[in-house]
Design a protein around this motif. Sequence first.
Motif, mmCIF file in Angstrom:
data_model
loop_
_atom_site.group_PDB
_atom_site.id
_atom_site.type_symbol
_atom_site.label_atom_id
_atom_site.label_comp_id
_atom_site.label_asym_id
_atom_site.label_seq_id
_atom_site.Cartn_x
_atom_site.Cartn_y
_atom_site.Cartn_z
ATOM 1 N N ALA A 69 -11.567 -13.390 -13.439
ATOM 2 C CA ALA A 69 -10.368 -12.912 -13.468
ATOM 3 C C ALA A 69 -9.763 -12.634 -12.086
ATOM 4 O O ALA A 69 -8.662 -12.935 -11.723
ATOM 5 C CB ALA A 69 -10.027 -11.418 -14.466
ATOM 6 N N PRO A 70 -10.341 -11.731 -11.227
ATOM 7 C CA PRO A 70 -10.118 -11.874 -9.732
ATOM 8 C C PRO A 70 -9.763 -13.402 -9.032
ATOM 9 O O PRO A 70 -8.907 -13.382 -8.133
ATOM 10 C CB PRO A 70 -11.066 -11.002 -9.007
ATOM 11 N N ILE A 71 -10.503 -14.146 -9.421
ATOM 12 C CA ILE A 71 -10.315 -15.544 -8.926
ATOM 13 C C ILE A 71 -8.939 -16.014 -9.340
ATOM 14 O O ILE A 71 -8.296 -16.652 -8.434
ATOM 15 C CB ILE A 71 -11.496 -16.579 -9.307
ATOM 16 N N TRP A 72 -8.726 -16.008 -10.686
ATOM 17 C CA TRP A 72 -7.545 -16.192 -11.256
ATOM 18 C C TRP A 72 -6.127 -15.610 -10.637
ATOM 19 O O TRP A 72 -5.123 -16.296 -10.378
ATOM 20 C CB TRP A 72 -7.423 -16.419 -12.771
ATOM 21 N N ILE A 73 -6.370 -14.265 -10.303
ATOM 22 C CA ILE A 73 -5.528 -13.537 -9.644
ATOM 23 C C ILE A 73 -4.970 -13.977 -8.291
ATOM 24 O O ILE A 73 -3.850 -14.219 -7.977
ATOM 25 C CB ILE A 73 -5.676 -11.974 -9.509
ATOM 26 N N ALA A 74 -5.987 -14.285 -7.453
ATOM 27 C CA ALA A 74 -5.835 -14.891 -6.289
ATOM 28 C C ALA A 74 -5.165 -16.297 -6.151
ATOM 29 O O ALA A 74 -4.235 -16.717 -5.508
ATOM 30 C CB ALA A 74 -7.138 -15.171 -5.737
ATOM 31 N N ALA A 75 -5.472 -17.024 -7.339
ATOM 32 C CA ALA A 75 -4.899 -18.488 -7.387
ATOM 33 C C ALA A 75 -3.522 -18.422 -7.900
ATOM 34 O O ALA A 75 -2.684 -19.091 -7.328
ATOM 35 C CB ALA A 75 -5.820 -19.094 -8.501
ATOM 36 N N ILE A 76 -3.177 -17.424 -8.543
ATOM 37 C CA ILE A 76 -1.759 -17.142 -9.118
ATOM 38 C C ILE A 76 -0.900 -16.704 -7.938
ATOM 39 O O ILE A 76 0.169 -17.187 -7.669
ATOM 40 C CB ILE A 76 -1.725 -16.101 -10.387
ATOM 41 N N LEU A 77 -1.341 -15.787 -7.069
ATOM 42 C CA LEU A 77 -0.649 -15.166 -5.904
ATOM 43 C C LEU A 77 -0.466 -16.321 -5.022
ATOM 44 O O LEU A 77 0.604 -16.588 -4.313
ATOM 45 C CB LEU A 77 -1.383 -13.915 -5.341
ATOM 46 N N PHE A 78 -1.535 -17.276 -4.789
ATOM 47 C CA PHE A 78 -1.432 -18.263 -3.854
ATOM 48 C C PHE A 78 -0.409 -19.207 -4.182
ATOM 49 O O PHE A 78 0.346 -19.712 -3.458
ATOM 50 C CB PHE A 78 -2.802 -18.951 -3.729
ATOM 51 N N SER A 79 -0.430 -19.658 -5.536
ATOM 52 C CA SER A 79 0.538 -20.593 -6.147
ATOM 53 C C SER A 79 2.012 -19.872 -6.064
ATOM 54 O O SER A 79 2.825 -20.820 -5.522
ATOM 55 C CB SER A 79 0.179 -20.758 -7.603
ATOM 56 N N VAL A 80 2.283 -18.893 -6.241
ATOM 57 C CA VAL A 80 3.529 -18.068 -6.273
ATOM 58 C C VAL A 80 3.854 -18.076 -4.523
ATOM 59 O O VAL A 80 5.021 -18.715 -4.450
ATOM 60 C CB VAL A 80 3.624 -16.787 -6.714
ATOM 61 N N GLY A 81 2.885 -17.824 -3.608
ATOM 62 C CA GLY A 81 3.358 -17.903 -2.380
ATOM 63 C C GLY A 81 3.830 -19.202 -1.844
ATOM 64 O O GLY A 81 4.653 -19.423 -1.013
ATOM 65 N N TRP A 82 2.940 -20.314 -2.526
ATOM 66 C CA TRP A 82 3.090 -21.714 -2.065
ATOM 67 C C TRP A 82 4.561 -22.058 -2.560
ATOM 68 O O TRP A 82 5.279 -22.799 -1.970
ATOM 69 C CB TRP A 82 2.221 -22.600 -2.515
ATOM 70 N N TRP A 83 4.912 -21.728 -3.788
ATOM 71 C CA TRP A 83 5.987 -21.904 -4.463
ATOM 72 C C TRP A 83 7.400 -21.468 -3.853
ATOM 73 O O TRP A 83 8.249 -22.081 -3.674
ATOM 74 C CB TRP A 83 6.030 -21.858 -5.754
ATOM 75 N N GLN A 84 7.181 -20.151 -3.451
ATOM 76 C CA GLN A 84 8.302 -19.742 -2.602
ATOM 77 C C GLN A 84 8.180 -19.659 -1.087
ATOM 78 O O GLN A 84 9.086 -19.151 -0.375
ATOM 79 C CB GLN A 84 8.317 -17.905 -3.032
ATOM 80 N N ARG A 85 7.317 -20.418 -0.599
ATOM 81 C CA ARG A 85 7.164 -20.796 0.625
ATOM 82 C C ARG A 85 6.936 -19.724 1.578
ATOM 83 O O ARG A 85 7.610 -19.579 2.679
ATOM 84 C CB ARG A 85 8.328 -21.844 1.261
#
Length: 309
Positions: free
Chosen positions: A96-112
Amino acid sequence: MQSLWMLFASFAFSIMGVCVKLASSTYSVAEIVTWRGIVGVLFMAGLTLVRGGTLRTSLPKEHLSRGIVGVTALSLWFYSIGKLPIATGMTLNYMAPIWIAAILFSVGWWQRQSRFEWGLATAIICSFIGVTLLLRPAFHADQWFAALVGLVSGVLSALAYLQVKKLGQMGEPEYRVVFYFSLTGLIAGIVGTIAGKGTMTWLHGHTAKGFALLLAIGVTATLAQVAMTRAYRLGRTLVTANLQYSGIVFSSIWGILIWGDVLSWLGWLGITVILASGIAATYYNTRNIGARTETPSIAEANDPIATEV
C-alpha cells in the motif's frame, strides 16, 4: 510529530492480526468483520458521547466511499491470507505505501508540480525491500488468483488511506471517521454472514476464549484505526505510510513469541532495513519541514494530495 501515531497503530494492528489468526479456526471472515464492526461502533459512539461530540456529518458520501473501499480492501486481504502463505499475503497488502507514493507521483506529474518527496519515496521502497527480505514471499502457480486479490487489496488500502487524509483535511475528527468505517464494516459483515450461512449467527456457541478474541479484535482494531486516522490526518502522508511497515516487525516478534518462529539472517536484515528506513524518513521529513519557508495557497491547504507532491 503526528506521523508517529502510525507506530502505535501498527502495534495495535499486529495484536489484532494475532487475534484474527487465532480466531479464524472458529469464525468466518464475515463474522470477524461483523464483530469488529460491533465493537468499533459501540466504542466510538460511547467515546463521542463522553467527549460531548457529535456523529452528525455533512460528508456522508465521503464516509460511505471511504467505508466501502476500506472494508473491501480488508475483506480481500483476509481472503488472500486464507489462500496464500501468510508471508505472501502480508507482503502484497503492505505494498500500500508503494501505491500511495505512485499515486502522489502521478498526481504531481499530471499537475506539473515538482515537490514530490523523492527521499521519502526512496525510504518507502527500501522498507518494502526489507519486508521481502523478512517474509520472502512465494506462491504456487495455482494460487495466482489469490495473489491477484492480495495485490488489489494493497491498491485499495492505499486509496482508503488517502481518503482518510482527505476527510481529515475537510475537518472530520478521528472518532467520526472511525465510527462510520466501523458502521460500514458492521453492515458488510452482517450481509456477508447472511449470504454465506443464510442466517445471522449472533450466538455462535461462543466459548470464553472465542468471545475474548472477538472483543480483542474489535478493541485493538478500533484503537489502531483512531491512531492511524490521526497519523494520516495530521502527519505527512509518505512518512506515515513508511512507518506503517513497522507492523511487519511487530508481527514477526509475535510470531517468535507465540508460535516459535525462527528468523534467518535475511529476516533480521529485513527488520534492520525497515527500522533504518523509518528513522531516515522521519529525519528527512523533520529537516524538510524546518527548511520550508513558503506558505501554501488556500487551494493547496485544502488538497491533501497537492500538499504532498
